[in-house]
Write a protein that holds these residues in place. Sequence first.
Motif, PDB file in Angstrom:
ATOM      1  N   GLU A  11       0.844  -1.207   0.000  1.00 34.87           N
ATOM      2  CA  GLU A  11       0.000   0.000   0.000  1.00 34.87           C
ATOM      3  C   GLU A  11       0.877   1.255   0.000  1.00 34.87           C
ATOM      4  OE1 GLU A  11      -3.440   2.460   0.173  1.00 34.87           O
ATOM      5  OE2 GLU A  11      -3.092   0.414  -0.509  1.00 34.87           O
ATOM      6  N   ALA A  12       1.935   1.254   0.792  1.00 30.48           N
ATOM      7  CA  ALA A  12       2.833   2.415   0.844  1.00 30.48           C
ATOM      8  C   ALA A  12       3.508   2.644  -0.503  1.00 30.48           C
ATOM      9  CB  ALA A  12       3.876   2.221   1.942  1.00 30.48           C
ATOM     10  N   GLU A  13       3.906   1.573  -1.165  1.00 34.70           N
ATOM     11  CA  GLU A  13       4.527   1.705  -2.487  1.00 34.70           C
ATOM     12  C   GLU A  13       3.527   2.233  -3.512  1.00 34.70           C
ATOM     13  OE1 GLU A  13       7.901  -1.830  -2.238  1.00 34.70           O
ATOM     14  OE2 GLU A  13       5.848  -2.340  -2.849  1.00 34.70           O
ATOM     15  N   ARG A  14       2.278   1.778  -3.432  1.00 29.79           N
ATOM     16  CA  ARG A  14       1.245   2.264  -4.351  1.00 29.79           C
ATOM     17  C   ARG A  14       1.013   3.761  -4.146  1.00 29.79           C
ATOM     18  NH1 ARG A  14      -3.973   3.656  -4.368  1.00 29.79           N
ATOM     19  NH2 ARG A  14      -4.275   3.052  -2.218  1.00 29.79           N
ATOM     20  N   LEU A  15       0.946   4.195  -2.889  1.00 30.84           N
ATOM     21  CA  LEU A  15       0.756   5.618  -2.597  1.00 30.84           C
ATOM     22  C   LEU A  15       1.938   6.436  -3.100  1.00 30.84           C
ATOM     23  CD1 LEU A  15      -0.816   5.400   0.965  1.00 30.84           C
ATOM     24  CD2 LEU A  15      -1.964   6.154  -1.136  1.00 30.84           C
ATOM     25  N   ASP A  16       3.140   5.938  -2.892  1.00 31.56           N
ATOM     26  CA  ASP A  16       4.327   6.647  -3.389  1.00 31.56           C
ATOM     27  C   ASP A  16       4.306   6.742  -4.912  1.00 31.56           C
ATOM     28  OD1 ASP A  16       5.372   7.101  -0.867  1.00 31.56           O
ATOM     29  OD2 ASP A  16       6.724   5.373  -0.925  1.00 31.56           O
ATOM     30  N   ARG A  17       3.926   5.651  -5.581  1.00 32.00           N
ATOM     31  CA  ARG A  17       3.857   5.653  -7.049  1.00 32.00           C
ATOM     32  C   ARG A  17       2.796   6.641  -7.528  1.00 32.00           C
ATOM     33  NH1 ARG A  17       0.415   2.905 -10.108  1.00 32.00           N
ATOM     34  NH2 ARG A  17      -0.040   1.367  -8.499  1.00 32.00           N
ATOM     35  N   ASN A  18       1.626   6.619  -6.890  1.00 32.22           N
ATOM     36  CA  ASN A  18       0.559   7.545  -7.278  1.00 32.22           C
ATOM     37  C   ASN A  18       0.986   8.985  -7.062  1.00 32.22           C
ATOM     38  OD1 ASN A  18      -2.415   5.602  -6.350  1.00 32.22           O
ATOM     39  ND2 ASN A  18      -1.003   5.394  -8.032  1.00 32.22           N
ATOM     40  N   LEU A  74      -3.231  24.155  -9.036  1.00 31.46           N
ATOM     41  CA  LEU A  74      -2.218  23.225  -9.545  1.00 31.46           C
ATOM     42  C   LEU A  74      -0.927  23.244  -8.722  1.00 31.46           C
ATOM     43  CD1 LEU A  74      -2.900  23.683 -13.343  1.00 31.46           C
ATOM     44  CD2 LEU A  74      -3.426  21.668 -11.936  1.00 31.46           C
ATOM     45  N   ILE A  75      -0.759  24.255  -7.893  1.00 30.66           N
ATOM     46  CA  ILE A  75       0.396  24.302  -6.992  1.00 30.66           C
ATOM     47  C   ILE A  75       0.003  23.830  -5.586  1.00 30.66           C
ATOM     48  CG2 ILE A  75       2.101  25.851  -5.927  1.00 30.66           C
ATOM     49  CD1 ILE A  75       2.056  27.478  -8.506  1.00 30.66           C
ATOM     50  N   THR A  76      -1.282  23.802  -5.295  1.00 29.98           N
ATOM     51  CA  THR A  76      -1.761  23.402  -3.974  1.00 29.98           C
ATOM     52  C   THR A  76      -1.218  22.050  -3.496  1.00 29.98           C
ATOM     53  OG1 THR A  76      -3.722  24.793  -4.060  1.00 29.98           O
ATOM     54  CG2 THR A  76      -3.858  22.845  -2.650  1.00 29.98           C
ATOM     55  N   PRO A  77      -1.149  21.011  -4.342  1.00 29.37           N
ATOM     56  CA  PRO A  77      -0.606  19.743  -3.833  1.00 29.37           C
ATOM     57  C   PRO A  77       0.807  19.872  -3.259  1.00 29.37           C
ATOM     58  CG  PRO A  77      -1.783  19.350  -5.858  1.00 29.37           C
ATOM     59  CD  PRO A  77      -1.697  20.850  -5.698  1.00 29.37           C
ATOM     60  N   VAL A  78       1.613  20.760  -3.817  1.00 29.18           N
ATOM     61  CA  VAL A  78       2.971  20.965  -3.297  1.00 29.18           C
ATOM     62  C   VAL A  78       2.899  21.592  -1.905  1.00 29.18           C
ATOM     63  CG1 VAL A  78       5.158  22.182  -3.671  1.00 29.18           C
ATOM     64  CG2 VAL A  78       3.934  21.165  -5.610  1.00 29.18           C
ATOM     65  N   LEU A  84       1.937  18.545   5.284  1.00 29.48           N
ATOM     66  CA  LEU A  84       1.688  17.183   5.776  1.00 29.48           C
ATOM     67  C   LEU A  84       2.951  16.327   5.826  1.00 29.48           C
ATOM     68  CD1 LEU A  84      -1.683  16.443   3.929  1.00 29.48           C
ATOM     69  CD2 LEU A  84      -1.334  17.119   6.320  1.00 29.48           C
ATOM     70  N   PHE A  85       4.086  16.887   5.446  1.00 33.81           N
ATOM     71  CA  PHE A  85       5.348  16.152   5.405  1.00 33.81           C
ATOM     72  C   PHE A  85       5.630  15.509   6.759  1.00 33.81           C
ATOM     73  CE2 PHE A  85      10.093  16.110   5.421  1.00 33.81           C
ATOM     74  CZ  PHE A  85      10.262  15.228   4.372  1.00 33.81           C
ATOM     75  N   ARG A  86       5.942  14.229   6.734  1.00 35.26           N
ATOM     76  CA  ARG A  86       6.275  13.439   7.920  1.00 35.26           C
ATOM     77  C   ARG A  86       5.133  13.364   8.937  1.00 35.26           C
ATOM     78  NH1 ARG A  86      12.592  15.132   8.824  1.00 35.26           N
ATOM     79  NH2 ARG A  86      13.327  14.106   6.956  1.00 35.26           N
ATOM     80  N   GLN A  87       3.918  13.508   8.459  1.00 35.17           N
ATOM     81  CA  GLN A  87       2.755  13.400   9.349  1.00 35.17           C
ATOM     82  C   GLN A  87       2.023  12.069   9.166  1.00 35.17           C
ATOM     83  OE1 GLN A  87       2.000  15.906  11.649  1.00 35.17           O
ATOM     84  NE2 GLN A  87       3.999  16.632  10.935  1.00 35.17           N
ATOM     85  N   GLN A  88       2.592  11.158   8.361  1.00 41.46           N
ATOM     86  CA  GLN A  88       1.975   9.854   8.089  1.00 41.46           C
ATOM     87  C   GLN A  88       0.587  10.009   7.467  1.00 41.46           C
ATOM     88  OE1 GLN A  88       4.127   7.278   8.638  1.00 41.46           O
ATOM     89  NE2 GLN A  88       5.471   8.920   9.329  1.00 41.46           N
ATOM     90  N   ARG A  89       0.444  10.963   6.546  1.00 41.56           N
ATOM     91  CA  ARG A  89      -0.849  11.257   5.915  1.00 41.56           C
ATOM     92  C   ARG A  89      -0.788  11.110   4.405  1.00 41.56           C
ATOM     93  NH1 ARG A  89      -4.451  14.209   9.106  1.00 41.56           N
ATOM     94  NH2 ARG A  89      -5.861  13.395   7.542  1.00 41.56           N
ATOM     95  N   LYS A  90       0.043  10.208   3.883  1.00 34.65           N
ATOM     96  CA  LYS A  90       0.228  10.066   2.439  1.00 34.65           C
ATOM     97  C   LYS A  90      -1.082   9.718   1.736  1.00 34.65           C
ATOM     98  CE  LYS A  90       3.718  10.179   0.320  1.00 34.65           C
ATOM     99  NZ  LYS A  90       4.770   9.535  -0.364  1.00 34.65           N
ATOM    100  N   ALA A  91      -1.899   8.832   2.325  1.00 30.90           N
ATOM    101  CA  ALA A  91      -3.163   8.452   1.682  1.00 30.90           C
ATOM    102  C   ALA A  91      -4.073   9.671   1.536  1.00 30.90           C
ATOM    103  CB  ALA A  91      -3.865   7.353   2.470  1.00 30.90           C
ATOM    104  N   THR A  92      -4.161  10.475   2.572  1.00 28.80           N
ATOM    105  CA  THR A  92      -4.972  11.697   2.503  1.00 28.80           C
ATOM    106  C   THR A  92      -4.397  12.652   1.466  1.00 28.80           C
ATOM    107  OG1 THR A  92      -5.593  11.496   4.824  1.00 28.80           O
ATOM    108  CG2 THR A  92      -5.785  13.689   3.838  1.00 28.80           C
ATOM    109  N   LEU A  93      -3.092  12.823   1.485  1.00 23.62           N
ATOM    110  CA  LEU A  93      -2.425  13.722   0.545  1.00 23.62           C
ATOM    111  C   LEU A  93      -2.699  13.308  -0.894  1.00 23.62           C
ATOM    112  CD1 LEU A  93      -0.407  16.026  -0.019  1.00 23.62           C
ATOM    113  CD2 LEU A  93       1.410  14.317   0.168  1.00 23.62           C
ATOM    114  N   VAL A  94      -2.532  12.030  -1.204  1.00 31.37           N
ATOM    115  CA  VAL A  94      -2.732  11.550  -2.571  1.00 31.37           C
ATOM    116  C   VAL A  94      -4.190  11.732  -2.986  1.00 31.37           C
ATOM    117  CG1 VAL A  94      -2.730   9.480  -4.038  1.00 31.37           C
ATOM    118  CG2 VAL A  94      -0.773   9.973  -2.559  1.00 31.37           C
TER     119      VAL A  94
END
Length: 161
Positions: A11-18, A74-78, A84-94
């Motif tokens: 799941e973590a790899e899929r989120l990173d790829r997405n 289009l800049i908002t995701p950045v 959210l960096f280092r907040q363990q929220r990659k799924a929410t971010l993606v």
Amino acid sequence: MDGYQRDGETEAERLDRNWDELLQELRVTQTGVQILTGFLLTLPIQPAFQDISDFERSAYIAAISTSILATCLLITPVAMHRWLFRQQRKATLVHVAHRVAISGLFILAAAVVSVMALTFSLVLDQTAGVVAACLGVVLFVAAWVLLPLRLRHRLTRPEGP
């Protein structure tokens, strides 16, 4: 974003790829929308700008407003990634960045259609501006909505021999 996990992918790899795929797409759109916005911001300081018609002024306001909004989206995701960096929220971010990017693309299409209306009106006349804008809407809906949906539909059906 594809919701599918590839064989052997966590799941973590899929989120990173997405996330990586989304960033690649945003790199393309961010550059274009920033150039468009910068160009539009210079128009009012041109001497001839004062002589444009009410239709052209409205098209300009629509173009600059949507271009600025598209730039923001289009800049908002950045910016979201930084917060959210280092907040363990990659799924929410993606998930949220995916939605924001789609919204940004629709607003970018509106900006380009507005620029089409303005340009054709300036070069030809108001009728040409309206026709160009209508054709632009058809073009963007066909290329950015209908074509991907058709491809998605084709991919969900089993392919024949």
